[in-house]
Write an enzyme that holds these catalytic residues in place. Structure first.
Site, PDB file in Angstrom:
ATOM      1  N   GLY A   8       0.826  -1.212   0.000  1.00 26.94           N
ATOM      2  CA  GLY A   8       0.000   0.000   0.000  1.00 26.94           C
ATOM      3  C   GLY A   8       0.857   1.258   0.000  1.00 26.94           C
ATOM      4  O   GLY A   8       0.486   2.285   0.548  1.00 26.94           O
ATOM      5  N   GLY A  11      -0.509   4.738  -1.051  1.00 25.36           N
ATOM      6  CA  GLY A  11      -1.668   5.267  -0.314  1.00 25.36           C
ATOM      7  C   GLY A  11      -1.288   6.441   0.558  1.00 25.36           C
ATOM      8  O   GLY A  11      -0.146   6.904   0.549  1.00 25.36           O
ATOM      9  N   GLN A  12      -2.282   6.911   1.367  1.00 23.70           N
ATOM     10  CA  GLN A  12      -2.050   8.134   2.154  1.00 23.70           C
ATOM     11  C   GLN A  12      -0.871   7.961   3.110  1.00 23.70           C
ATOM     12  O   GLN A  12       0.054   8.780   3.121  1.00 23.70           O
ATOM     13  CB  GLN A  12      -3.313   8.482   2.969  1.00 23.70           C
ATOM     14  CG  GLN A  12      -3.150   9.775   3.782  1.00 23.70           C
ATOM     15  CD  GLN A  12      -4.237  10.015   4.806  1.00 23.70           C
ATOM     16  OE1 GLN A  12      -4.928   9.085   5.233  1.00 23.70           O
ATOM     17  NE2 GLN A  12      -4.397  11.259   5.212  1.00 23.70           N
ATOM     18  N   TYR A 142     -15.587  -1.798   7.732  1.00 23.49           N
ATOM     19  CA  TYR A 142     -14.204  -1.346   7.972  1.00 23.49           C
ATOM     20  C   TYR A 142     -13.787  -1.719   9.390  1.00 23.49           C
ATOM     21  O   TYR A 142     -12.727  -2.307   9.609  1.00 23.49           O
ATOM     22  CB  TYR A 142     -14.124   0.164   7.770  1.00 23.49           C
ATOM     23  CG  TYR A 142     -12.778   0.786   8.009  1.00 23.49           C
ATOM     24  CD1 TYR A 142     -12.536   1.572   9.140  1.00 23.49           C
ATOM     25  CD2 TYR A 142     -11.732   0.604   7.113  1.00 23.49           C
ATOM     26  CE1 TYR A 142     -11.309   2.158   9.354  1.00 23.49           C
ATOM     27  CE2 TYR A 142     -10.497   1.192   7.315  1.00 23.49           C
ATOM     28  CZ  TYR A 142     -10.294   1.973   8.437  1.00 23.49           C
ATOM     29  OH  TYR A 142      -9.072   2.560   8.645  1.00 23.49           O
ATOM     30  N   LYS A 146     -10.993  -4.319  10.878  1.00 22.04           N
ATOM     31  CA  LYS A 146      -9.900  -3.829  11.735  1.00 22.04           C
ATOM     32  C   LYS A 146      -9.819  -4.641  13.026  1.00 22.04           C
ATOM     33  O   LYS A 146      -8.734  -4.989  13.492  1.00 22.04           O
ATOM     34  CB  LYS A 146     -10.076  -2.334  12.024  1.00 22.04           C
ATOM     35  CG  LYS A 146      -9.758  -1.445  10.836  1.00 22.04           C
ATOM     36  CD  LYS A 146      -8.307  -1.644  10.354  1.00 22.04           C
ATOM     37  CE  LYS A 146      -7.965  -0.848   9.125  1.00 22.04           C
ATOM     38  NZ  LYS A 146      -6.584  -1.098   8.647  1.00 22.04           N
ATOM     39  N   ILE A 172      -6.214  10.774   9.909  1.00 18.19           N
ATOM     40  CA  ILE A 172      -4.880  11.299   9.623  1.00 18.19           C
ATOM     41  C   ILE A 172      -4.971  12.375   8.546  1.00 18.19           C
ATOM     42  O   ILE A 172      -5.598  12.186   7.498  1.00 18.19           O
ATOM     43  CB  ILE A 172      -3.934  10.169   9.171  1.00 18.19           C
ATOM     44  CG1 ILE A 172      -3.726   9.191  10.344  1.00 18.19           C
ATOM     45  CG2 ILE A 172      -2.579  10.739   8.730  1.00 18.19           C
ATOM     46  CD1 ILE A 172      -2.892   7.978  10.000  1.00 18.19           C
TER      47      ILE A 172
HETATM   48  C1  VAH Z   1     -11.009   6.541   7.459  1.00 17.35           C
HETATM   49  N1  VAH Z   1      -8.942   7.796   7.546  1.00 17.35           N
HETATM   50  O1  VAH Z   1     -11.603   7.601   7.604  1.00 17.35           O
HETATM   51  C2  VAH Z   1      -9.527   6.502   7.824  1.00 17.35           C
HETATM   52  C3  VAH Z   1      -9.327   6.201   9.298  1.00 17.35           C
HETATM   53  C4  VAH Z   1     -10.052   6.703  11.646  1.00 17.35           C
HETATM   54  C5  VAH Z   1     -10.320   6.917  10.198  1.00 17.35           C
HETATM   55  O2  VAH Z   1      -9.303   4.857   9.597  1.00 17.35           O
HETATM   56  O3  VAH Z   1     -11.541   5.535   7.039  1.00 17.35           O
END
Ligand code: VAH
Length: 316
Positions: A8, A11-12, A142, A146, A172
């Site tokens: 990755g 990516g950011q 998501y 995680k 971030i």
């Molecule tokens: C998102 N920037 O918004 C990511 C992050 C805590 C947020 O995991 O999905």
């Protein structure tokens, strides 16, 4: 000397972490892995780049063996809003690919860094000063990926001795890559719109408080936790880390101090508002501070000053 693979890497986090790791460990010791998005000139010209789709275990194995990798920063993942719009793909990329990375790490004795997120918490988690060890029942795909990732990384450490470590990142903010489909990306987009248009329409409602962090601190944390003496670690996957906690109106007020003609209004995106509402308001990151010396450098005013200074040249 470490030999590192960053998945990755375009990516950011990956795009800036790769360059920071190359500066610290030597360009040729850090392999940038990407699936299809082409890397920046700086990333391509500063060290080795490999096309690697982490959902293909053979591809991961090939890069690790060919480059004699001993440390993997596994950043390839879909962010929250993208994941919610394609939950099946999110499981493939965020979990099945992680299992591939952990399996290759087990076979070739690699250490593994995997980012978790405040997204690993849910509406039944204590929202203020969220503890390191607490209820984790996320309601977004998501978040499910995680929490699964945290449990898998702990399992591979306990069962197979793989040196797995991770951080629960907040939102971030950075100026190198464009926002990539995250719920917290309003706090990135606000700067682009404030500089270009002097106005921004925020997709989260007023009062939506979330943990946030500036990219230099995110990178500092990822490197520090992997360099920490393992004897001092009571936790591994994954440490709460934060630098600030703010709502949209708070960052808008700081931007207005720097760009006086700036105005912001709201057009709430129900999907991302629902995700944000399920996340904590602020995390307790005392475990990271005690076990490996976590200490952020940027607060909201300092981050805003740096973003307003550094972003304009990229917009011309
Ligand atoms: C998102 N920037 O918004 C990511 C992050 C805590 C947020 O995991 O999905």
């Amino acid at each position: 000397m470490k030999k590192i693979l960053v998945t990755g890497s375009v990516g950011q986090i990956g795009s800036e972490l790769t360059l920071a790791l190359r500066e610290r460990y030597g360009n040729d010791n850090v392999v940038a892995g990407g699936r299809k998005t082409q890397p920046s000139e700086e990333l391509r010209n500063s060290g080795p780049f490999e096309i690697v789709d982490c959902t293909d275990i053979e591809a991961v194995n090939r890069v690790v063996v060919n480059h004699r990798i001993d440390t993997i920063y596994h950043l390839a993942a879909l962010l929250s809003a993208v994941a919610e719009n394609n939950p099946q793909l999110a499981w493939q990329v965020n979990v099945n690919a992680l299992v591939n990375v952990l399996e290759v790490a087990r076979e070739h004795n690699c250490a593994v860094f995997t980012p978790s997120s405040i997204g690993a918490f849910g509406p039944t988690t204590p929202a203020d000063n969220t503890p390191q060890d607490t209820i984790q029942r996320p309601t977004s795909m998501y978040g499910v990926t995680k929490v699964s990732g945290e449990l898998l990384c702990d399992y591979y450490h306990e069962k197979f001795g793989v040196d797995t470590r991770g951080l629960r990142y907040p939102g971030i903010i950075s100026y190198v890559t464009l926002p990539g489909g995250g719920t917290t990306d309003y706090a990135v987009q606000i700067f682009y719109d404030a500089i270009k248009h002097k106005r921004y329409t925020c997709f989260l409602k007023q009062g939506t408080k979330l943990d946030m962090m500036y990219m230099p601190d995110a990178i500092k944390g990822a490197i520090a936790v992997m360099e920490a003496d393992p004897r001092g670690l009571k936790h591994r996957n994954a440490f709460n880390v934060s630098a600030m906690s703010f709502a949209p109106e708070d960052i808008a007020a700081e931007v207005t101090k720097l760009i006086p003609e700036f105005t912001m209004d709201y057009e709430v995106d129900a999907l991302r508002q629902g995700i944000a509402d399920s996340w904590p308001n602020s995390m307790d990151d005392s475990a990271a501070r005690e076990e490996w010396g976590w200490q952020p450098d940027y607060d909201l005013p300092r981050m805003c000053r740096d973003m307003v200074e550094k972003l304009p040249p990229k917009l011309t």
